[in-house]
Design an enzyme around this catalytic site. Structure first.
Site, PDB file in Angstrom:
ATOM      1  N   CYS A 124      54.540  23.441  45.856  1.00  0.00           N
ATOM      2  CA  CYS A 124      53.605  24.541  45.638  1.00  0.00           C
ATOM      3  C   CYS A 124      54.068  25.863  46.238  1.00  0.00           C
ATOM      4  CB  CYS A 124      52.237  24.159  46.180  1.00  0.00           C
ATOM      5  SG  CYS A 124      51.586  22.629  45.462  1.00  0.00           S
ATOM      6  N   HIS A 246      48.353  30.302  47.368  1.00  0.00           N
ATOM      7  CA  HIS A 246      48.403  29.181  46.440  1.00  0.00           C
ATOM      8  C   HIS A 246      46.980  28.744  46.127  1.00  0.00           C
ATOM      9  CE1 HIS A 246      49.096  25.389  44.609  1.00  0.00           C
ATOM     10  NE2 HIS A 246      48.921  24.666  45.702  1.00  0.00           N
ATOM     11  N   ASN A 276      44.673  23.474  40.599  1.00  0.00           N
ATOM     12  CA  ASN A 276      45.938  23.578  41.323  1.00  0.00           C
ATOM     13  C   ASN A 276      47.086  23.374  40.351  1.00  0.00           C
ATOM     14  OD1 ASN A 276      48.233  23.158  42.891  1.00  0.00           O
ATOM     15  ND2 ASN A 276      47.201  21.882  44.410  1.00  0.00           N
TER      16      ASN A 276
END
Length: 319
Positions: A124, A246, A276
């Site tokens: 990520c 993020h 996500n």
């Protein structure tokens, strides 16, 4: 937007954002859709993460997503394709172990054969790492451009029997065209706390995640990474227009915002409709900010990612 000047005696150089693009999966999946497959509910997902829906790529491959976002970014930047010297795809979900997805993207976009094309698996934090690499490479070719893409097709790696993780993820891609500017603001800070077990996806398997452990890691490392980035840049929170974390969990972003700024509106959030998307989440967010008119020439951003590894990275970058 207020006009700011760099601190006396402070000189910086590095990459800046020229163009942005995004792509998403072709199927909208709401929390209620998942609740028909998993022991969960819309209320539970919203309370735990803030996520309301996400997109799954049914017909599109990971490379399709990457190429679509990249094409939009190149058109947005308006640069000559033959002057793009670097193509980096940040992903952990590429459909082929080799060749790199970046090679396919470069081919689809008709980029020069004399291009450095490679994939980066930084989980990520991947897009941050990709921009850091591009910064170093363009420092040696300052009249060229870099194309950095975060692209993930995560849905095939989700275990629908694990309600703690499968409700969090979505498929998408975001891309940025970068140029090197002697007057640009660019600073990187990052690291890794080696841990293979807390968050991982083994070859041929599903994502496995210790939710509480990841949460504790994120709420500690995100404010630290932002603070270290500002320290390296010799700036304060007041010098930054927006913080783009993020987009994993609204509670993580809000916790970071409380520790960094008295103005939570500086922390952009779009996870509500994407979930996500790992390495794609920050560039997708940047593209949406552009579409909403939030990014102007000179806008300063601190972007911060964290994920498997346990890896983390933060960068100061400007439009």
């Amino acid at each position: 937007m207020e006009t700011r000047t760099k601190q006396k005696g402070k000189t910086m150089a590095g990459v800046k954002l020229l163009g942005l693009g995004k792509a998403r999966g072709d199927r909208l999946v709401t929390n209620d859709d998942l609740a028909r497959q998993v022991d969960t509910s819309d209320q539970w997902i919203r309370e735990k993460s803030g996520i309301q829906s996400r997109y799954f790529a049914v017909e599109k491959t990971e490379t399709d997503l990457a190429a679509e976002a990249a094409e939009a970014a190149v058109q947005s930047a308006g640069v000559e394709r033959e002057k793009i010297a670097v193509c980096i795809v940040c992903t952990f979900t590429a459909e082929d172990q080799t060749p790199a997805a970046a090679c396919s993207v470069a081919g689809r976009l008709g980029l020069s054969e004399e291009i450095l094309a490679l994939d980066v698996n930084g989980a990520c934090a991947g897009f941050i790492y990709g921009c850091h690499l591009a910064n170093g490479l363009l420092a040696m070719e300052k009249d060229r451009y870099a194309l950095v893409i975060g692209s993930e097709k995560i849905s095939p790696f989700m275990n629908l029997e694990d309600r703690g993780s499968c409700v969090l993820f979505g498929d998408g891609a975001g891309a940025a065209v970068l140029s090197f500017d002697e007057a640009a603001d660019f600073v990187f800070y990052g690291g890794c706390r080696p841990d293979r077990d807390v968050l991982h996806c083994r070859r041929g398997g599903y994502i496995e995640m210790g939710g509480q452990e990841v949460y504790r890691f994120a709420v500690s490392v995100v404010p630290k990474a932002i603070a270290k980035t500002l320290e390296k840049a010799q700036m304060t929170e007041a010098d930054i227009d927006y913080f783009v974390c993020h987009q994993a969990n609204e509670r993580i972003i809000d916790a970071a915002a409380r520790r960094i700024s008295q103005n939570p509106s500086k922390f952009f959030k779009n996870l509500y409709s994407y979930g996500n998307t790992s390495a794609a989440s920050i560039p997708i967010a940047l593209c949406e900010m552009e579409e909403q008119g939030l990014l102007q020439a000179g806008t300063r951003l601190v972007c911060t990612g964290f994920g498997a590894g346990l890896s983390y990275g933060s960068m100061l970058i400007s439009r």
